[in-house]
Write an enzyme that holds these catalytic residues in place. Structure first.
Site, PDB file in Angstrom:
ATOM      1  N   VAL A 266       0.875  -1.171   0.000  1.00  0.00           N
ATOM      2  CA  VAL A 266       0.000   0.000   0.000  1.00  0.00           C
ATOM      3  C   VAL A 266       0.916   1.225   0.000  1.00  0.00           C
ATOM      4  O   VAL A 266       1.912   1.243   0.721  1.00  0.00           O
ATOM      5  CB  VAL A 266      -0.917   0.029   1.243  1.00  0.00           C
ATOM      6  CG1 VAL A 266      -1.688   1.341   1.303  1.00  0.00           C
ATOM      7  CG2 VAL A 266      -1.882  -1.146   1.215  1.00  0.00           C
ATOM      8  N   ASP A 440       3.865  -2.818   4.111  1.00  0.00           N
ATOM      9  CA  ASP A 440       3.333  -4.178   4.043  1.00  0.00           C
ATOM     10  C   ASP A 440       2.010  -4.203   4.817  1.00  0.00           C
ATOM     11  O   ASP A 440       1.999  -4.075   6.040  1.00  0.00           O
ATOM     12  CB  ASP A 440       4.341  -5.151   4.659  1.00  0.00           C
ATOM     13  CG  ASP A 440       3.926  -6.609   4.504  1.00  0.00           C
ATOM     14  OD1 ASP A 440       2.732  -6.864   4.248  1.00  0.00           O
ATOM     15  OD2 ASP A 440       4.793  -7.485   4.668  1.00  0.00           O
ATOM     16  N   HIS A 441       0.918  -4.401   4.084  1.00  0.00           N
ATOM     17  CA  HIS A 441      -0.399  -4.308   4.706  1.00  0.00           C
ATOM     18  C   HIS A 441      -0.714  -5.506   5.609  1.00  0.00           C
ATOM     19  O   HIS A 441      -1.720  -5.484   6.328  1.00  0.00           O
ATOM     20  CB  HIS A 441      -1.487  -4.164   3.630  1.00  0.00           C
ATOM     21  CG  HIS A 441      -2.630  -3.295   4.050  1.00  0.00           C
ATOM     22  ND1 HIS A 441      -3.153  -3.288   5.334  1.00  0.00           N
ATOM     23  CD2 HIS A 441      -3.363  -2.383   3.370  1.00  0.00           C
ATOM     24  CE1 HIS A 441      -4.151  -2.441   5.408  1.00  0.00           C
ATOM     25  NE2 HIS A 441      -4.296  -1.862   4.236  1.00  0.00           N
ATOM     26  N   ARG A 442       0.134  -6.532   5.590  1.00  0.00           N
ATOM     27  CA  ARG A 442      -0.052  -7.631   6.543  1.00  0.00           C
ATOM     28  C   ARG A 442       0.299  -7.178   7.955  1.00  0.00           C
ATOM     29  O   ARG A 442      -0.217  -7.719   8.939  1.00  0.00           O
ATOM     30  CB  ARG A 442       0.836  -8.824   6.171  1.00  0.00           C
ATOM     31  CG  ARG A 442       0.521  -9.471   4.836  1.00  0.00           C
ATOM     32  CD  ARG A 442       1.554 -10.526   4.489  1.00  0.00           C
ATOM     33  NE  ARG A 442       2.908  -9.963   4.377  1.00  0.00           N
ATOM     34  CZ  ARG A 442       3.992 -10.693   4.121  1.00  0.00           C
ATOM     35  NH1 ARG A 442       3.887 -11.998   3.959  1.00  0.00           N
ATOM     36  NH2 ARG A 442       5.168 -10.109   4.030  1.00  0.00           N
TER      37      ARG A 442
END
Length: 470
Positions: A266, A440-442
């Site tokens: 993102v 990192d959208h995790r």
């Protein structure tokens, strides 16, 4: 006594390296720890010292040749003795020895590799893959193949490759080139010459060699590559250049593909007025503590990132897929992406969060200078936790950077330029830049990413906040 120096693993699990430049030649006298060669690994340019005193007997690899770790690259005639044997043992320790059960010859599965021999594999064409039989015992040379069909139980013999290598290549035969009954052309060229031809996109079947026994030489390849009227299969050659994918470029490509298709990216953008930061940079340059270092806007961007990372520690973390854990790092190894002639490298400043502003300026200066000179060592590019890429130096406003593998976020710093800006309800010309944060959208959700980017921007709009939040 003749000793052979094997190519060591100078990084973390590297399997090969390219010989960039020899600093000695056959007949030269060398001393212990003298630099004899520059190699390019998948990470950087590395200089290798020789572990013995003696005289160079042979350079066993050519410049531009890619050599597997563990293979000899230079032979030295030494005086022998116990001291020499001890140093030789130390040199051998630099090359990891595979266990006997796993020591198989390239392309020959299921059999231990001979001590002195290995199956000839043309440099640049990769290791032979697929199922293969054990190497047969050497048989007396014959002038013609037997007409009898081989037994179904007997292994298929592997044809030995001489040096120079004579290989059948499909294609039209040049004048005077021998051809087999199947229409294949017999091309005589050494493996390094074949690799050069492959790198430059030259068709060996179109050339007539000028070397011994009609073999093709490096000069033949260069002449063909530079000829505007070269024809291939009766057609004019396309004017194009082929650049081998190797070294730093190969590693960067693999890392970026792995990152882009593993971590869900993102990217958020923030445009801000950095007039106060530019004024702070000007004033810092006049401070005696900064007289010997370079002060640039990047210094204050880096400081703002370090302060914000302490406020939002999850931004400085990593995803451990195997352990199914998020690793939050309470230290910052700050990476700075640097463009070099050999590709993009990302060296990092170790424990950057512990440095004062002058120390950080000095560390960033040394880091970028070393990177541009192509001297960054593998250890300096490992262990990064957060990266800044300064695209503004190229006159670019912003971009969507790809996260460096092993990290969770990267910040792009765009160019600073004069733009119209509303200040206290009035239109004015201000110094404006754009920040872009990819994450990192995790690990990092939109709220955390936005808060981090907002605080970095706030410190650059008003550098006094760095003091208040430090």
């Amino acid at each position: 006594m003749r000793r052979e120096f094997k190519l060591p693993d100078v990084g973390e699990g590297l399997t090969e390296a390219e010989i960039v430049r020899w600093k000695v030649k056959a007949g030269d006298a060398v001393k212990v720890d003298q630099i004899v060669v520059e190699i390019e690994t998948a990470k950087s340019i590395v200089e290798l010292p020789i572990p013995w005193d003696g005289v160079v007997a042979d350079l066993m690899a050519e410049e531009g040749q890619t050599v597997d770790v563990g293979l000899p690259i230079i032979a030295i005639d030494t005086a022998g003795g116990q001291a020499g044997e001890r140093v030789e043992a130390l040199a051998d320790d630099m090359v990891p020895s595979p266990p006997a059960e796993a020591a198989v010859e390239p392309g020959v599965h299921g059999s231990p590799a001979p001590k002195e021999e290995r199956q000839a594999v043309l440099v640049g064409y990769g290791v032979k893959t697929g199922a293969a039989q054990r190497r047969p015992r050497k048989q007396p040379a014959t002038t013609a193949p037997s007409s009898a069909a081989p037994s179904s139980a007997a292994p298929t013999p592997v044809a030995p490759v001489a040096n120079p290598a004579r290989t059948e290549v499909t294609g039209p035969a040049p004048a005077g080139a021998p051809a087999s009954e199947s229409g294949r052309v017999m091309v005589l060229a050494k493996p390094p010459v074949r690799k050069l031809a492959k790198d430059l996109g030259v068709d060996l079947t179109t050339l007539s060699g000028t070397g011994p026994q009609g073999s093709i030489t490096r000069e033949d390849i260069h002449a063909a590559a530079g000829g505007a009227t070269q024809e291939v299969a009766g057609r004019p050659a396309v004017q194009e250049e082929r650049i081998p994918i190797k070294g730093v470029r190969k590693m960067t490509a693999q890392a970026m593909v792995a990152s882009a298709f593993t971590a869900p990216h993102v990217t958020e953008f923030l445009q801000l007025d950095v007039s106060a930061t530019m004024e702070a940079v000007r004033r810092l340059r006049e401070v005696p503590d900064f007289a010997e270092v370079k002060v640039s806007p990047l210094l204050l961007v880096a400081k703002a990132v370090l302060v914000a990372a302490r406020r939002y520690s999850m931004i400085n973390s990593a995803w451990d897929e195997r352990a199914q854990e998020i690793v939050v790092k309470h230290y910052v190894n700050l990476g700075i992406a640097a463009a070099t002639p050999r590709g993009l490298v990302v060296p990092n400043v170790k424990s950057a969060h512990t440095l004062s502003l002058p120390e950080l300026a000095e560390a960033l200066g040394k880091l970028t200078e070393t990177a541009r000179a192509g001297r960054t060592q593998p250890a300096e590019m490992s262990g990064g936790t957060f990266t800044i890429t300064n695209v503004g130096v190229f006159g670019v406003d912003t971009g969507t950077p790809i996260i460096n593998p092993g990290e969770s976020a990267i910040l792009a710093f765009g160019q600073v330029r004069d733009m119209p800006w509303v200040v206290d309800g009035e239109l004015a010309v201000r110094k404006v830049t754009t920040l872009a944060l990819s994450f990192d959208h995790r690990i990092i959700d939109g709220e955390l990413g936005s808060l981090f980017l907002r605080d970095v921007g706030a410190m650059l709009e008003d550098p006094l906040r760095m003091l208040a939040w430090s």
